[in-house]
Design an enzyme around this catalytic site. Structure first.
Site, PDB file in Angstrom:
ATOM      1  N   GLU A  52       0.809  -1.221   0.000  1.00 15.04           N
ATOM      2  CA  GLU A  52       0.000   0.000   0.000  1.00 15.04           C
ATOM      3  C   GLU A  52       0.843   1.273   0.000  1.00 15.04           C
ATOM      4  O   GLU A  52       0.391   2.309  -0.480  1.00 15.04           O
ATOM      5  CB  GLU A  52      -0.970  -0.002   1.178  1.00 15.04           C
ATOM      6  CG  GLU A  52      -2.126  -1.004   1.037  1.00 15.04           C
ATOM      7  CD  GLU A  52      -1.773  -2.402   1.524  1.00 15.04           C
ATOM      8  OE1 GLU A  52      -0.588  -2.659   1.821  1.00 15.04           O
ATOM      9  OE2 GLU A  52      -2.689  -3.248   1.612  1.00 15.04           O
ATOM     10  N   GLN A 115      -8.774  -7.001  11.408  1.00 13.60           N
ATOM     11  CA  GLN A 115      -8.263  -5.935  10.557  1.00 13.60           C
ATOM     12  C   GLN A 115      -8.919  -4.579  10.843  1.00 13.60           C
ATOM     13  O   GLN A 115      -9.100  -3.768   9.944  1.00 13.60           O
ATOM     14  CB  GLN A 115      -8.383  -6.295   9.069  1.00 13.60           C
ATOM     15  CG  GLN A 115      -7.451  -7.459   8.699  1.00 13.60           C
ATOM     16  CD  GLN A 115      -7.260  -7.635   7.197  1.00 13.60           C
ATOM     17  OE1 GLN A 115      -8.176  -7.376   6.418  1.00 13.60           O
ATOM     18  NE2 GLN A 115      -6.083  -8.089   6.806  1.00 13.60           N
ATOM     19  N   MET A 481      24.276   8.903   2.236  1.00 15.71           N
ATOM     20  CA  MET A 481      24.094  10.147   2.973  1.00 15.71           C
ATOM     21  C   MET A 481      24.269   9.921   4.469  1.00 15.71           C
ATOM     22  O   MET A 481      24.814  10.772   5.181  1.00 15.71           O
ATOM     23  CB  MET A 481      22.719  10.745   2.665  1.00 15.71           C
ATOM     24  CG  MET A 481      22.559  12.186   3.085  1.00 15.71           C
ATOM     25  SD  MET A 481      23.792  13.288   2.344  1.00 15.71           S
ATOM     26  CE  MET A 481      22.904  13.935   0.935  1.00 15.71           C
TER      27      MET A 481
END
Lengths: 587, 185
Positions: A52, A115, A481
């Site tokens: 998602e 859920q 980085m």
């Protein structure tokens, strides 16, 4: 009166009426009725992602490249929580997306059902607004309100949480696309006298600079055209934030390059020394300002922003105009015309100073014939793609800054990167979102070896929909980085930032049914890039670059704009010790 | 890199400005989650809440008024106001203190104060309640509950005095406030 439809059908109809042709999502128990409605129509195309978070970034990619609202559909519980990073990313970068989440049936809410998650609670902090639909009668209004809120004012993400029983329920649908909102009404007019004041200040200034941001891009392509006209008229030098790249062409004569922590020497010095700063659609972020009490000490500051909360938030300004950037630029050009101002000061001295700073050549790096320098890789990628219809996305890290420094963007909406939230894993799904909207264009995700693994599962999505998305990995076997900061700030202790056990990216691509290419030597680079561009379908190009190269220039923490580290300053001591310590793994 | 501060990717600065107490009156749609939205904003951005009162004020239009007292420098208070105004279900935000000065707007608070004691202390508690115009709303053989309506400072003073005559517990409503005069707040 409206047409009878189920809640699920209303969702899809509203998306269609809002002009969105492609949406991204992942099915699950609490959104099955919506997926049933998707199955029974062909106006809205659904792209099945593999996670998602990927759906949210793909919707962002779709939105940023098209200027429309992006849409994702996720199921309840983990579906919604997985989308949270993407929603937060869209909030910080002001990207309009609508997230439809399923919820357990109304009567089970609060019972810790299977859920179930408090989705509106969780996402309240990472959306502009969210709604839990408790009555089918409210659904058509909420759907259209959601699109309105997402795109109006400072754009951003919204979420609609729809319990499963509401998706099944029958209601009456009306196309409410033109409905006026009762409370959320961002500024639509502009203070004309303030705009005249801006022009007067420009005429009186000796060292003006325009500092533009993502607000110009969000305001639409026409605003970029107005910006160009405005700069032609006034001859003011312009710099931009990471988010604003492409609004003014990278090849334009007034362009100073990006500003901020990894911005160019000339842009940051000009920001520091200017006497008039005109900030259009940017927000004085801490990566931009550096040390706040030494930020541009001698300038009068003007801020144009659609969002009142951005004004005087980090930096107090002398003149604020609450308006859309396009409206401001249009009005500014009107004032110039009405007052018959034919010429502005030439700012000769100012430009001479800037030329001196440019001569520092802050982006120079040591060329190498044996190892591919990451900067060189981006330069070659730019040269070989600049004449094509190209979109560039990035992940987050050194590769992102090199892309921003070395890839020149000529047009808006062509550069998509996670600026505010700095989300590793953004670039690839976002590139898929762009490619869905523009199937014929060349879409390249410039990635790092660590970032790409954060959403690599989306390669399945790209293969399934025959997207031509290209992944250009600057592979230095480090979270570069992070390592750079450890070298500079943490006594060169390279803690957990080495990318051990990286996959073979060529085989990885092949395992997904995509194409993998690698390049190890500078002499092979061009050919590999050309092959990447010409190979149909998704391609991973593993570009193996100098592993300890760092990204400069750089404004270290707590320093002002005129206190930058240039590449030459640091290579010797700090970076060479790093090379000694981990020499075995080095090129 | 910086002598005083830890090595960091962020600039560390401490801001020490004069703090003021401001009373904000916020009209919102009375929809579920609206209070969470407002106070969540305060929590997320590090703003203070000293007092909070919420109730529906117009059932026909489903409007509620949130009266909120916050503390911060003038620039922080201004930021709070603009941030709250940006929330979608917010109709209007008025900073009553900015418009009327610290004591200008009409502000009232109600408190219930329970006192326990016997003999002289009990008598003294009653006398003080009378002096403050507090009502006795509950009494038992060894306790009283007083109800006092007034300005925050007055209630503070009353509670302070009660502490020496057997104060047990307190419940306060927080501040309700309106503009003076004929105009809407």
């Amino acid at each position: 009166m409206g047409i009878k439809k189920t809640g699920a059908e209303i969702v899809i109809q509203a998306i269609e009426d809002q002009g969105v042709d492609s949406i991204f999502g992942y099915p699950g128990g609490a959104v099955l009725p919506i997926y049933d409605a998707i199955f029974q129509q062909d106006k809205v195309k659904h792209i099945l992602v593999r996670h998602e978070q990927g759906a949210a970034h793909a919707a962002e990619g779709y939105a940023r490249s098209t200027g429309k609202v992006g849409v994702l559909i996720v199921t309840s519980g983990p579906g919604a929580t997985n989308a949270v990073t993407g929603l937060t990313d869209a909030l910080l970068d002001s990207i309009p997306i609508v997230c439809i989440s399923g919820q357990v049936p109304t009567h089970l809410i609060g019972s810790d059902a299977f859920q179930e998650a408090d989705t509106v609670g969780i996402t309240r902090a990472c959306t502009k607004h969210n709604w839990l639909v408790k009555d089918i009668k409210d659904l058509p209004r909420i759907m259209h309100e959601a699109f309105y809120v997402a795109r109006s004012g400072r754009p951003g993400p919204v979420l609609i949480d729809i319990p499963k029983d509401i998706q099944f329920a029958e209601g009456e649908y009306e196309n409410l696309i033109k409905i006026k909102h009762k409370t959320y009404n961002p500024p639509s007019s502009i203070d004309k006298s303030a705009v005249s004041k801006v022009i007067e200040l420009i005429q009186r200034s000796k060292k003006p600079i325009i500092y533009s941001g993502g607000g110009i891009i969000n305001s639409g392509p026409n605003t970029s055209k107005l910006l160009n006209k405005f700069i032609q008229k006034t001859n003011i030098p312009i710099t931009s934030t990471l988010m604003g790249l492409g609004a003014y062409p990278g090849s334009g004569k007034n362009w100073l390059g990006m500003l901020g922590m990894h911005g160019t020497y000339e842009a940051n010095m000009a920001m520091h020394d200017c006497d008039l700063m005109i900030c259009i659609g940017a927000r004085f972020d801490d990566r931009i300002t550096g040390k706040i009490d030494e930020f541009s000490p001698k300038s009068k500051k003007i801020h144009i922003d659609i969002d009142a909360t951005s004004i005087n938030k980090n930096v107090d300004v002398d003149l604020a105009i609450l308006a859309d950037c396009g409206k401001f630029l249009n009005e500014a050009l009107n004032v110039i015309r009405e007052k018959k101002i034919n010429s502005f000061p030439a700012y000769d001295n100012w430009w001479q100073e800037i030329e001196k700073w440019k001569k520092v050549d802050c982006l120079k790096y040591k060329a190498n014939s044996d190892v591919i320098m990451p900067q060189y890789a981006i330069q070659r990628l730019y040269e070989l793609t600049k004449n094509k219809d190209t979109y560039i996305t990035t992940e987050v890290g050194q590769h992102q800054m090199w892309a921003a420094q070395f890839y020149k963007f000529e047009k808006p909406n062509r550069w998509l990167t996670s600026g505010g939230l700095g989300t590793m894993g953004y670039g690839f799904p976002a590139a898929n979102g762009v490619q869905v909207a523009f199937p014929e264009s060349l879409v390249i995700d410039i990635a790092g070896d660590a970032s790409i693994l954060m959403n690599i599962q989306e390669l399945s999505t790209a293969v399934q929909y025959r997207l031509n998305t290209k992944i250009f990995i600057l592979n230095n076997s480090y979270m570069g980085m992070v390592r750079q900061w450890q070298q500079l700030l943490h006594g060169n202790r390279i803690s957990e930032s080495y990318s051990d056990s990286l996959p073979d990216f060529v085989k990885l691509a092949e395992a997904y049914g995509a194409t993998g290419i690698s390049a190890k030597k500078p002499k092979d680079l061009d050919q590999a890039i050309i092959k990447m561009i010409e190979t149909p379908g998704p391609v991973i190009m593993d570009c193996q670059v100098a592993s300890l190269e760092n990204c400069f220039p750089m404004i270290p923490s707590g320093k002002a704009h005129n206190d930058m580290l240039l590449g030459d300053d640091v290579t010797d001591e700090q970076v060479s010790t790093a090379i000694d310590d981990s020499g075995k793994i080095m090129v | 890199m910086n002598d005083k501060n830890p090595a960091s990717t962020y600039d560390f600065v401490s801001i020490d400005e004069n703090k003021e107490r401001h009373t904000l009156s916020i009209i919102v749609d009375n929809e579920s989650g609206v209070l969470a939205r407002v106070i969540g904003l305060f929590a997320a951005r590090g703003f203070n809440i000293d007092s909070l009162t919420v109730s529906e004020i117009e059932s026909k239009n489903q409007l509620s008024r949130i009266t909120l007292v916050s503390c911060g420098s003038p620039s922080v208070i201004e930021k709070i106001k603009i941030q709250v105004e940006r929330l979608v279900p917010v109709h209007k935000v008025s900073d009553l203190t900015a418009e009327y000065g610290q004591y200008g707007a009409l502000e009232r608070e109600l408190a219930l104060i329970k006192v326990k004691g016997s003999g002289n202390k009990r008598l003294e508690a009653l006398r003080l309640a009378e002096a403050f115009d507090a009502q006795t709303v509950d009494a038992s053989l060894n306790s009283f509950i007083f109800q006092l309506t007034g300005r925050t400072r007055e209630i503070d003073r009353f509670i302070h005095l009660m502490s020496s005559v057997g104060l047990l517990e307190v419940s306060r409503t927080g501040i309700a406030a309106l503009k003076r005069g004929a105009e809407n707040t």
